[in-house]
Design a protein around this motif. Sequence first.
Motif, short mmCIF file in Angstrom:
data_model
loop_
_atom_site.label_atom_id
_atom_site.label_comp_id
_atom_site.label_asym_id
_atom_site.label_seq_id
_atom_site.Cartn_x
_atom_site.Cartn_y
_atom_site.Cartn_z
N GLY A 253 2.58 12.19 -8.56
CA GLY A 253 3.53 13.14 -9.14
C GLY A 253 3.64 12.99 -10.65
N ILE A 254 3.71 11.75 -11.13
CA ILE A 254 3.70 11.54 -12.58
C ILE A 254 2.42 12.13 -13.18
CG2 ILE A 254 3.51 9.76 -14.37
CD1 ILE A 254 5.36 8.01 -12.68
N GLY A 255 1.30 11.91 -12.48
CA GLY A 255 0.04 12.47 -12.95
C GLY A 255 0.08 13.98 -13.04
N VAL A 256 0.66 14.63 -12.05
CA VAL A 256 0.74 16.10 -12.06
C VAL A 256 1.52 16.58 -13.28
CG1 VAL A 256 1.73 18.10 -10.87
CG2 VAL A 256 0.44 16.40 -9.58
N TYR A 257 2.68 15.99 -13.53
CA TYR A 257 3.47 16.40 -14.70
C TYR A 257 2.75 16.06 -16.00
CZ TYR A 257 7.65 17.72 -12.08
OH TYR A 257 8.54 18.35 -11.24
N ALA A 258 1.90 15.02 -15.97
CA ALA A 258 1.14 14.65 -17.16
C ALA A 258 -0.13 15.48 -17.33
CB ALA A 258 0.76 13.16 -17.09
N GLY A 259 -0.37 16.42 -16.41
CA GLY A 259 -1.52 17.30 -16.51
C GLY A 259 -2.76 16.80 -15.82
N LEU A 260 -2.63 15.78 -14.98
CA LEU A 260 -3.79 15.19 -14.30
C LEU A 260 -3.93 15.79 -12.89
CD1 LEU A 260 -3.22 11.43 -15.22
CD2 LEU A 260 -4.52 13.16 -16.49
N ARG A 261 -5.16 15.94 -12.46
CA ARG A 261 -5.45 16.45 -11.12
C ARG A 261 -5.50 15.29 -10.14
NH1 ARG A 261 -10.34 17.03 -8.44
NH2 ARG A 261 -11.45 16.50 -10.37
N PRO A 262 -4.71 15.32 -9.08
CA PRO A 262 -4.75 14.23 -8.10
C PRO A 262 -6.03 14.26 -7.27
CG PRO A 262 -2.69 15.47 -7.95
CD PRO A 262 -3.63 16.28 -8.78
N ILE A 263 -6.60 13.10 -7.04
CA ILE A 263 -7.73 12.94 -6.13
C ILE A 263 -7.26 12.05 -4.99
CG2 ILE A 263 -10.01 11.92 -5.82
CD1 ILE A 263 -10.70 12.74 -8.63
N ILE A 264 -7.38 12.56 -3.77
CA ILE A 264 -6.97 11.82 -2.58
C ILE A 264 -8.21 11.13 -2.00
CG2 ILE A 264 -5.80 11.90 -0.37
CD1 ILE A 264 -4.10 12.81 -2.76
N VAL A 265 -8.15 9.83 -1.83
CA VAL A 265 -9.26 9.06 -1.28
C VAL A 265 -8.98 8.75 0.18
CG1 VAL A 265 -10.54 6.88 -1.42
CG2 VAL A 265 -9.85 8.07 -3.52
N GLU A 266 -9.88 9.12 1.05
CA GLU A 266 -9.71 8.84 2.47
C GLU A 266 -9.60 7.33 2.70
OE1 GLU A 266 -11.88 9.74 6.78
OE2 GLU A 266 -12.78 10.46 4.90
N GLY A 267 -8.62 6.93 3.48
CA GLY A 267 -8.43 5.51 3.78
C GLY A 267 -7.62 4.76 2.74
N ALA A 268 -7.12 5.44 1.72
CA ALA A 268 -6.25 4.80 0.73
C ALA A 268 -4.85 4.70 1.32
CB ALA A 268 -6.23 5.58 -0.57
N THR A 269 -4.34 3.47 1.43
CA THR A 269 -3.09 3.24 2.16
C THR A 269 -1.93 2.77 1.28
OG1 THR A 269 -3.62 0.91 2.59
CG2 THR A 269 -4.42 2.54 4.18
N GLY A 270 -2.22 2.25 0.09
CA GLY A 270 -1.17 1.64 -0.71
C GLY A 270 -0.90 0.20 -0.34
N LEU A 271 -1.69 -0.35 0.60
CA LEU A 271 -1.52 -1.73 1.05
C LEU A 271 -2.80 -2.53 0.80
CD1 LEU A 271 0.31 -0.98 4.42
CD2 LEU A 271 1.36 -1.69 2.26
N TYR A 272 -2.80 -3.78 1.26
CA TYR A 272 -3.95 -4.66 1.03
C TYR A 272 -5.20 -4.14 1.72
CZ TYR A 272 -3.56 -6.46 5.77
OH TYR A 272 -3.54 -6.57 7.14
N ASP A 273 -5.02 -3.30 2.76
CA ASP A 273 -6.17 -2.79 3.51
C ASP A 273 -6.65 -1.43 3.00
OD1 ASP A 273 -4.04 -1.22 4.29
OD2 ASP A 273 -4.40 -1.42 6.45
N THR A 274 -6.29 -1.09 1.77
CA THR A 274 -6.67 0.21 1.22
C THR A 274 -8.19 0.31 1.03
OG1 THR A 274 -6.04 1.86 -0.46
CG2 THR A 274 -6.56 -0.36 -1.25
#
Length: 404
Positions: A253-274
């Motif tokens: 969200g910060i990226g969106v307001y800063a003009g950045l395009r979000p890229i979603i990576v499959e399997g990215a979890t936000g945890l140690y198993d990302t």
Amino acid sequence: MKYLIILGDGMADEPIAELGGMTPLEAADTPSFDRLARQSRMGLLNTVPDGFEPGSEIAHLSLLGYDVPGVFEGRGSLEAASMGIDIEQGEMALRCNIICIENDRIKNHSAGHISTEEASQLIASLQQELGGGDVNFFPGVSYRHLLKIKGGNKNIVCTPPHDVPGTPWRDVLVKATKPEAESTADLINSLIVNSQQILGKHPVNIKRISEGKDPANSIWPWSPGYKPSMPTLMQRYGIRNGVVISAVDLIRGIGVYAGLRPIIVEGATGLYDTNYEGKATAAIEALKNNDFVFLHVEASDEAGHEGNYELKKTTIEYLDHRVCRPILDALAQFDEPVTLAVLPDHPTPCRIRTHSATPVPVMIYTPGVAPDNISRYNERSAAAGSLGLMQRDDFMNILFNRKP
């Protein structure tokens, strides 16, 4: 010139006796960070302006060079941008955790890192039972969700649940700071109480308890605000385009307001198993067609919140081996030079299991610029670097070569 930031969320820490008086960053095996250190300049960055708590929303806005008092409108509104949810005039948005309460105390802020699939069912039930009209719930990722309130007043104090594990939940309910916000505080507190009645008997939680998992038995709204107005990084630094790579709605969200395009990576979890390798590959590919890439990895922060210094050390090693190393190898083959920075947003010391406002270690590799005589990247090494203690937009100006 292209620009890449690799951010290990909460990666900085304090010396830990069990690690021989070293921080997890000092104790970790980090050959790629150290390889980069020998080519870089280092320093410390103060990412928490006076008067603000050291949340990731504050630290990220600050390190990206924004005037936090002028642009910050709460965490919820930033996460809404990532979720594609508009904040309309007269609406207030809040981050809405689903948490675990045990024996009338907040056990953890994440309901044991509940899965997104389970959490979505809970949020759907809350929307059916409590939502509609002026109050609406929106599902996010894992324990992180969104609450919008029409006519809500942001002059309230909401305690972040990750700051108060073990605290009686009634002691940290929402409080109004102005009389006109009392109705908003009362409404949110009633939503918390009513959510416990709904979630406590939900089939998802009955199943989790039977499996020995923490139930997600309460909501916890916090960080209220309205829709922010921010200049983009393109407007501020003259770059053409950029992307943000993160598993966390707030950072996207910060990226969106800063003009950045979000890229979603499959399997990215936000945890140690990302999916570390997937994030590295996404960053390498994005740099081919973009001027700026912001690569965010959350894992170390979550380990710090758990107070697990061994896990935190491991997440740092994963960031080094599985993200930084393939990126450095790929950049060596690039035709165009790339300026590369590595830093955390804030410390998340295992001792206190929450964020602190201590300045964070920064290293910046700029092609053609003489490095410091430092061979390792960590908190103590960075303190001896030539960049000194950076404030406000110093880091971004140095990154984009706007200051010597």
